[in-house]
Scaffold this motif. Structure first.
Motif, PDB file in Angstrom:
ATOM      1  N   GLU A  67       2.170   9.267  -6.017  1.00  0.00           N
ATOM      2  CA  GLU A  67       2.667  10.621  -5.795  1.00  0.00           C
ATOM      3  C   GLU A  67       3.773  10.950  -6.799  1.00  0.00           C
ATOM      4  OE1 GLU A  67       3.436  14.421  -4.350  1.00  0.00           O
ATOM      5  OE2 GLU A  67       1.701  13.096  -4.187  1.00  0.00           O
ATOM      6  N   ARG A  68       4.613   9.961  -7.101  1.00  0.00           N
ATOM      7  CA  ARG A  68       5.671  10.167  -8.092  1.00  0.00           C
ATOM      8  C   ARG A  68       5.065  10.500  -9.456  1.00  0.00           C
ATOM      9  NH1 ARG A  68       7.940   7.645 -12.122  1.00  0.00           N
ATOM     10  NH2 ARG A  68       6.423   5.963 -11.940  1.00  0.00           N
ATOM     11  N   SER A 104       0.829  -1.203   0.000  1.00  0.00           N
ATOM     12  CA  SER A 104       0.000   0.000   0.000  1.00  0.00           C
ATOM     13  C   SER A 104       0.862   1.251   0.000  1.00  0.00           C
ATOM     14  CB  SER A 104      -0.921  -0.007   1.221  1.00  0.00           C
ATOM     15  OG  SER A 104      -1.715   1.161   1.258  1.00  0.00           O
ATOM     16  N   ASP A 105       1.932   1.227   0.798  1.00  0.00           N
ATOM     17  CA  ASP A 105       2.853   2.366   0.852  1.00  0.00           C
ATOM     18  C   ASP A 105       3.554   2.552  -0.488  1.00  0.00           C
ATOM     19  OD1 ASP A 105       2.190   2.767   3.481  1.00  0.00           O
ATOM     20  OD2 ASP A 105       3.954   1.757   4.293  1.00  0.00           O
ATOM     21  N   GLU A 106       3.915   1.434  -1.111  1.00  0.00           N
ATOM     22  CA  GLU A 106       4.606   1.488  -2.407  1.00  0.00           C
ATOM     23  C   GLU A 106       3.699   2.081  -3.475  1.00  0.00           C
ATOM     24  OE1 GLU A 106       6.878  -1.525  -5.568  1.00  0.00           O
ATOM     25  OE2 GLU A 106       5.981  -2.299  -3.715  1.00  0.00           O
ATOM     26  N   VAL A 107       2.452   1.655  -3.472  1.00  0.00           N
ATOM     27  CA  VAL A 107       1.483   2.170  -4.440  1.00  0.00           C
ATOM     28  C   VAL A 107       1.247   3.658  -4.210  1.00  0.00           C
ATOM     29  CG1 VAL A 107      -0.924   2.079  -5.189  1.00  0.00           C
ATOM     30  CG2 VAL A 107       0.340  -0.038  -4.817  1.00  0.00           C
ATOM     31  N   GLY A 108       1.126   4.042  -2.936  1.00  0.00           N
ATOM     32  CA  GLY A 108       0.915   5.442  -2.604  1.00  0.00           C
ATOM     33  C   GLY A 108       2.078   6.317  -3.039  1.00  0.00           C
ATOM     34  N   VAL A 167      -6.694  18.235 -18.706  1.00  0.00           N
ATOM     35  CA  VAL A 167      -7.780  17.254 -18.755  1.00  0.00           C
ATOM     36  C   VAL A 167      -7.790  16.582 -20.123  1.00  0.00           C
ATOM     37  CG1 VAL A 167      -9.235  18.532 -17.120  1.00  0.00           C
ATOM     38  CG2 VAL A 167      -9.479  18.945 -19.581  1.00  0.00           C
ATOM     39  N   CYS A 168      -8.422  15.440 -20.188  1.00  0.00           N
ATOM     40  CA  CYS A 168      -8.585  14.756 -21.468  1.00  0.00           C
ATOM     41  C   CYS A 168      -9.624  15.524 -22.292  1.00  0.00           C
ATOM     42  CB  CYS A 168      -9.047  13.315 -21.250  1.00  0.00           C
ATOM     43  SG  CYS A 168      -9.468  12.446 -22.784  1.00  0.00           S
ATOM     44  N   PRO A 169      -9.318  15.882 -23.528  1.00  0.00           N
ATOM     45  CA  PRO A 169     -10.267  16.648 -24.341  1.00  0.00           C
ATOM     46  C   PRO A 169     -11.513  15.858 -24.738  1.00  0.00           C
ATOM     47  CG  PRO A 169      -8.397  15.967 -25.664  1.00  0.00           C
ATOM     48  CD  PRO A 169      -8.059  15.621 -24.243  1.00  0.00           C
ATOM     49  N   ILE A 170     -11.463  14.550 -24.561  1.00  0.00           N
ATOM     50  CA  ILE A 170     -12.598  13.709 -24.960  1.00  0.00           C
ATOM     51  C   ILE A 170     -13.477  13.331 -23.770  1.00  0.00           C
ATOM     52  CG2 ILE A 170     -13.267  11.492 -25.982  1.00  0.00           C
ATOM     53  CD1 ILE A 170     -10.703  11.660 -27.675  1.00  0.00           C
ATOM     54  N   THR A 171     -12.864  12.870 -22.692  1.00  0.00           N
ATOM     55  CA  THR A 171     -13.636  12.407 -21.533  1.00  0.00           C
ATOM     56  C   THR A 171     -13.768  13.456 -20.433  1.00  0.00           C
ATOM     57  OG1 THR A 171     -11.696  11.509 -20.392  1.00  0.00           O
ATOM     58  CG2 THR A 171     -12.829  10.056 -21.969  1.00  0.00           C
ATOM     59  N   GLY A 172     -12.882  14.453 -20.424  1.00  0.00           N
ATOM     60  CA  GLY A 172     -12.925  15.473 -19.386  1.00  0.00           C
ATOM     61  C   GLY A 172     -12.236  15.062 -18.102  1.00  0.00           C
ATOM     62  N   VAL A 173     -11.709  13.836 -18.028  1.00  0.00           N
ATOM     63  CA  VAL A 173     -11.057  13.372 -16.813  1.00  0.00           C
ATOM     64  C   VAL A 173      -9.739  14.118 -16.623  1.00  0.00           C
ATOM     65  CG1 VAL A 173      -9.793  11.487 -17.939  1.00  0.00           C
ATOM     66  CG2 VAL A 173     -10.363  11.323 -15.518  1.00  0.00           C
ATOM     67  N   GLU A 174      -9.399  14.425 -15.385  1.00  0.00           N
ATOM     68  CA  GLU A 174      -8.174  15.150 -15.103  1.00  0.00           C
ATOM     69  C   GLU A 174      -6.959  14.255 -15.324  1.00  0.00           C
ATOM     70  OE1 GLU A 174      -8.038  16.908 -11.242  1.00  0.00           O
ATOM     71  OE2 GLU A 174      -5.906  17.406 -11.403  1.00  0.00           O
ATOM     72  N   LEU A 175      -5.962  14.800 -15.986  1.00  0.00           N
ATOM     73  CA  LEU A 175      -4.733  14.051 -16.284  1.00  0.00           C
ATOM     74  C   LEU A 175      -3.691  14.426 -15.234  1.00  0.00           C
ATOM     75  CD1 LEU A 175      -4.697  14.501 -20.166  1.00  0.00           C
ATOM     76  CD2 LEU A 175      -5.746  12.675 -18.796  1.00  0.00           C
ATOM     77  N   ASN A 176      -3.734  13.722 -14.133  1.00  0.00           N
ATOM     78  CA  ASN A 176      -2.892  14.072 -12.986  1.00  0.00           C
ATOM     79  C   ASN A 176      -1.960  12.952 -12.556  1.00  0.00           C
ATOM     80  OD1 ASN A 176      -4.645  12.219 -11.764  1.00  0.00           O
ATOM     81  ND2 ASN A 176      -6.013  13.841 -11.077  1.00  0.00           N
ATOM     82  N   GLY A 177      -1.850  11.906 -13.365  1.00  0.00           N
ATOM     83  CA  GLY A 177      -1.012  10.769 -13.001  1.00  0.00           C
ATOM     84  C   GLY A 177      -1.796   9.633 -12.390  1.00  0.00           C
ATOM     85  N   VAL A 188      -7.433  14.584  -7.453  1.00  0.00           N
ATOM     86  CA  VAL A 188      -6.503  15.119  -6.457  1.00  0.00           C
ATOM     87  C   VAL A 188      -6.723  16.623  -6.303  1.00  0.00           C
ATOM     88  CG1 VAL A 188      -4.690  13.383  -6.660  1.00  0.00           C
ATOM     89  CG2 VAL A 188      -4.748  15.264  -8.272  1.00  0.00           C
ATOM     90  N   GLY A 189      -7.926  17.001  -5.990  1.00  0.00           N
ATOM     91  CA  GLY A 189      -8.277  18.406  -5.874  1.00  0.00           C
ATOM     92  C   GLY A 189      -7.464  19.165  -4.852  1.00  0.00           C
ATOM     93  N   GLU A 190      -6.925  18.452  -3.832  1.00  0.00           N
ATOM     94  CA  GLU A 190      -6.156  19.138  -2.802  1.00  0.00           C
ATOM     95  C   GLU A 190      -4.867  19.734  -3.341  1.00  0.00           C
ATOM     96  OE1 GLU A 190      -5.019  14.724  -2.577  1.00  0.00           O
ATOM     97  OE2 GLU A 190      -6.786  15.978  -2.950  1.00  0.00           O
TER      98      GLU A 190
END
Length: 253
Positions: free
Chosen positions: A42-43, A34-38, A159-169, A147-149
């Motif tokens: 973040e990376r 879990s720590d590795e995934v977290g 954001v993706c121009p097609i789906t609107g999803v935020e491209l934040n990693g 990740v609004g914070e």
């Protein structure tokens, strides 16, 4: 002995501690994963928001916003040649990347500003591809944020121009690298006012063939996964594929 109604403790449910084994090791492994995934998440977020050379924030201000100032525009597309990406999916401010390449050339080093393993995938400008994000004002309705914070210091978010999803990693995003025609007569000018980064979901829903009309011509194998995660071996595969491709190009000369 026997005949007194006693019970021989041969059944597991009568044995002390049976069925209640210590799962501490499993819990530790789970926590470690879990720590590795977290940490990996973040990376990836850092890669999508900062220059890999300088560590400074990438410029997500939209261009072509009409009479509005760039930092006041609600949405738009980042300017051509401001942000670039390398084959490993790292993002750079173009000016900083070019300066780093020049310093590396002058010093005769393979690593430049970073370790050799982190920079050797960029042989020169030909391995740096322009990135144009569709961006919206932070907190604007219509974008799906995870990740609004982290938006407190960002006026615009990609954001993706097609789906609107935020491209934040947090979601897979791909840079479309157009196929360059070797024949000048067939060369098509790329529309540099349009975004060239889309989400994996958009690719899945639209299909490569359908995307060719607006984003093509491009080859699926030339698409660059931005901020690929280390967990699951995705980055390692991308790294090996690029090394093999460089070797093939070298042998073909």
């Amino acid at each position: 002995m026997g005949g007194d109604g006693g019970v021989i403790a041969s059944n597991r449910r009568y044995m002390r501690g049976a069925g209640t084994a210590d799962h501490t090791a499993d819990a530790k492994r789970s926590a470690s994963l879990s720590d590795e995934v977290g940490a990996d998440r973040e990376r990836c977020r850092q890669i999508m928001t900062t220059c890999a050379v300088t560590g400074s924030s990438l410029n997500f201000q939209p261009c072509g916003a009409g009479e509005k100032k760039k930092d006041e525009a609600d949405e738009g597309v980042t300017a051509e040649g401001v942000i670039v990406a390398c084959p490993h999916g790292r993002l750079y401010g173009k000016e900083a990347a070019v300066e780093a390449l020049l310093r590396r050339k002058q010093k005769g080093l393979e690593g430049g500003e970073e370790d050799e393993a982190d920079w050797s995938q960029v042989r020169g400008l030909k391995d740096l591809h322009s990135v144009r994000f569709r961006v919206v004002a932070a907190g604007k309705k219509g974008s799906t944020s995870f990740v609004g914070e982290h938006h407190s210091q960002q006026r615009h978010i990609p954001v993706c121009p097609i789906t609107g999803v935020e491209l934040n990693g947090a979601v897979a995003a791909f840079l479309i690298v157009r196929t360059k025609s070797k024949k000048k007569k067939n060369k098509e000018e790329e529309d540099t006012t349009q975004p060239n980064v889309i989400s994996e979901r958009a690719i899945r829903e639209m299909g490569i063939e359908s995307l060719q009309a607006e984003y093509g011509p491009f080859d699926e194998k030339d698409m660059i996964r931005l901020a690929p995660p280390h967990v699951g071996g995705i980055f390692d595969k991308i790294k090996k594929d690029w090394e093999r491709r460089m070797e093939e190009e070298l042998l073909a000369k």
